[in-house]
Design an enzyme around this catalytic site. Structure first.
Site, PDB file in Angstrom:
ATOM      1  N   LYS A   1      34.083   6.412 -46.304  1.00 22.52           N
ATOM      2  CA  LYS A   1      33.809   6.516 -44.876  1.00 22.52           C
ATOM      3  C   LYS A   1      33.682   5.097 -44.335  1.00 22.52           C
ATOM      4  CE  LYS A   1      30.360   9.087 -42.080  1.00 22.52           C
ATOM      5  NZ  LYS A   1      29.132   9.931 -42.202  1.00 22.52           N
TER       6      LYS A   1
ATOM      7  N   SER B   1      26.004  15.581 -42.257  1.00 21.04           N
ATOM      8  CA  SER B   1      27.320  14.947 -42.081  1.00 21.04           C
ATOM      9  C   SER B   1      28.242  14.937 -43.296  1.00 21.04           C
ATOM     10  CB  SER B   1      27.140  13.506 -41.595  1.00 21.04           C
ATOM     11  OG  SER B   1      26.845  13.497 -40.227  1.00 21.04           O
TER      12      SER B   1
ATOM     13  N   SER C   1      29.623  14.147 -39.527  1.00 18.91           N
ATOM     14  CA  SER C   1      30.384  12.983 -39.100  1.00 18.91           C
ATOM     15  C   SER C   1      31.393  12.493 -40.142  1.00 18.91           C
ATOM     16  CB  SER C   1      29.442  11.825 -38.757  1.00 18.91           C
ATOM     17  OG  SER C   1      28.718  11.430 -39.917  1.00 18.91           O
TER      18      SER C   1
END
Lengths: 97, 468
Positions: free
Chosen positions: B72, B171, B147
């Site tokens: 990420k 997330s 996310s």
């Protein structure tokens, strides 16, 4: 207290160091009021006799020796993202007029 | 797209010389390039990844020898930019790497690319990314969840055998459920956060997204443990997480009543009920259990999280790194303009809410009250785990929703996290395991385990996969 005024939003923006546009102020006034009304439902929860929890790891006072340690970083690498530097330091705009 | 074999097999083949790390990196880069339409990836680290692969091929070693992965874009990595999908970090090049990345590299893994996210991990859909919206691999008109939506989509699109995410309120688990991946939120403190862009420091955790629980266990095993650069990290009792022997018979499973009530999508409900039947058939003792304060966790989260966000984002001042407004006349104006121009709408919203709930006169009514309700949630979990080995339920009330469906109403978007945030407030480990389909959309089963029982949770997840 959940309906924010325009002045409330401007005061929060100043504390947050955000220079909001007029449109943003108006939009945030509605959105923040709605979010605060939602979280205020917690006021109805009975928490008599309970203490707040600020962290959940159960760790206390994690110490390390008070010694300098070389991580191998170069000063110029650590400063390479700065908009302005001088003599291996961050250079900022004038504070006092 | 070609599928990846199990990670331990892949590393074994690299070590035996049967395959080359360079070929694996190229395969990963090709899958990224072939699937650009999904907007899962912000940038590749092609140069550094190929150099590392060539080095590894000379003398392959490590439990993850030559295995490509995707991080990420809120993990600091060398060889490219780290932006957290935010405008304010658009020009940022990390001077050092996250501990998690260093640990994976030490075992021979290779970071190939950086995945999209909601800017600063603020969101549940990747629609808050300042770059673009990632599309769900199962339906391009839908979100992948967030996310860590780019990481989750990347795994399903076979861009790499594993990806890293962060889970502050759900997330990792939410996107895992929405795309059909395994997503692990470890116990708070299990993995060092050093070198990961901070969101809400009292709940932020790092975890893997993979196709299988076995792969996730290996990756978590490598990343976990104490780190002197993150003093919240905890000791790991087990030597390893990779032995996943498990027997359902005699295990007590609690189905969280509050997560199975009205408002739950019929398709999701059917998948979860089907999963519960499988657990019963396998020999587990399954019972409904009520944790009445769990739904309060969302309101607690949306006080605690913005409070910590407002503090953590104060470091973006336009002076040391990141975007800096060019035409400011003095220092104060430089702060205000850099932040106004650099932050997106959701970051501003959270900074403002956080500043409000922490401000003098409101602190007790909001922040302290929320942290006290947090204690109530923790107590209910403790009581439940005195009777049950695991708690189960859905990850989210619905499967993946349409792009644009919830962007107009921030509160509606926040409600996606209603079933995931409780484990963040309490610190318990939790996982999303693919459990079936609602229509053509994946649904994950959430398994929540007692504190520090990450190993048992992974073994249960593997055993659930084996039930088919």
């Amino acid at each position: 207290m959940s309906k924010l005024s325009r002045d409330d939003v401007l005061k929060l923006a100043a504390l947050s160091k955000l220079r909001l546009s007029d449109d943003e102020v108006e939009k945030l006034r509605g959105e923040l009021s709605e979010i605060l009304s939602y979280v205020e439902t917690l006021n109805q929860v009975d928490t008599t006799g309970l203490e707040p929890t600020y962290q959940v790891s159960g760790l206390k006072n994690v110490y390390r020796p008070d010694e300098t340690k070389d991580y191998g970083y170069k000063v110029e690498d650590l400063l390479k993202n700065a908009p302005a530097t001088q003599d291996s330091q961050f250079k900022v705009k004038r504070v006092l007029e | 797209m070609s599928r990846w074999p199990a990670i331990d097999e892949l590393a074994a083949d690299v070590k035996s010389g049967k395959i080359k790390a360079v070929e694996l990196v190229k395969q990963s880069l090709k899958a990224i390039s072939d699937n650009q339409e999904f907007d899962a990836i912000i940038s590749t680290l092609e140069g550094r990844a190929l150099d590392r692969a060539a080095q590894i091929d000379k003398q392959p070693a490590g439990r993850l020898a030559g295995v490509p992965f995707i991080a990420k874009d809120n993990f600091l990595t060398l060889g490219g930019k780290t932006t957290a999908a935010s405008n304010i970090l658009r020009p940022f090049e990390a001077p050092y790497q996250a501990t998690a990345i260093e640990k994976l590299e030490a075992e021979g893994a290779i970071c190939v690319a950086k995945a999209n996210l909601d800017a600063f991990a603020h969101g549940s859909s990747t629609e808050n990314s300042d770059w673009f919206v990632t599309k769900n691999p199962h339906d391009k008109t839908r979100v992948p969840g967030g996310s860590s939506g780019g990481s989750a989509a990347a795994v399903i699109l076979d861009m790499a055998p594993f990806a890293l995410g962060t889970d502050t309120g759900g997330s990792i688990r939410l996107p895992a459920s929405f795309v059909g991946a395994v997503g692990v939120k470890p116990t708070y403190g299990r993995v060092s956060r050093s070198g990961v862009v901070a969101m809400a420091s009292s709940t932020d955790v790092i975890g893997p997204l993979t196709k299988t629980a076995t792969d996730a266990a290996l990756v978590l095993d490598v990343m976990s443990g104490r780190d002197e650069l993150d003093s919240t990290t905890i000791e790991k009792a087990e030597a390893s997480y990779t032995d996943l022997d498990f027997d359902w018979s005699g295990k007590k499973i609690g189905v969280i009543k509050e997560y199975m009530q009205e408002g739950l999508d019929a398709g999701v409900k059917a998948v979860i009920e089907g999963s519960i039947e499988k657990l019963k058939s396998a020999g587990a003792a399954v019972e409904e259990v009520s944790l009445p304060s769990l739904p309060l966790a969302l309101a607690v989260y949306y006080i605690v999280c913005p409070a910590e966000v407002s503090s953590n984002l104060s470091r973006y001042d336009g002076q040391r790194y990141g975007y800096s407004a060019k035409d400011a006349k003095n220092l104060d104006e430089s702060y205000e303009l850099s932040r106004e121009e650099g932050f997106g709408a959701e970051a501003k919203r959270r900074i403002m809410i956080g500043t409000y709930v922490l401000s003098s006169g409101y602190y007790d009514a909001y922040y302290k009250k929320a942290q006290t309700v947090r204690t109530k949630i923790i107590n209910e979990f403790s009581e439940a785990f005195s009777k049950f080995d695991f708690l189960v339920g859905p990850i989210s009330p619905t499967p993946a929703f349409k792009i644009g469906e919830k962007t107009a109403d921030p509160l509606k978007m926040y409600l996606n996290d209603i079933m995931t945030v409780a484990a963040n407030m309490s610190g318990n480990p939790a996982i999303s395991v693919p459990a079936g389909l609602a229509g053509n959309l994946p649904v994950g089963l959430q398994i929540i385990a007692p504190m520090a029982s990450d190993h048992q949770m992974l073994a249960a997840a593997k055993a659930f996969e084996d039930l088919g």
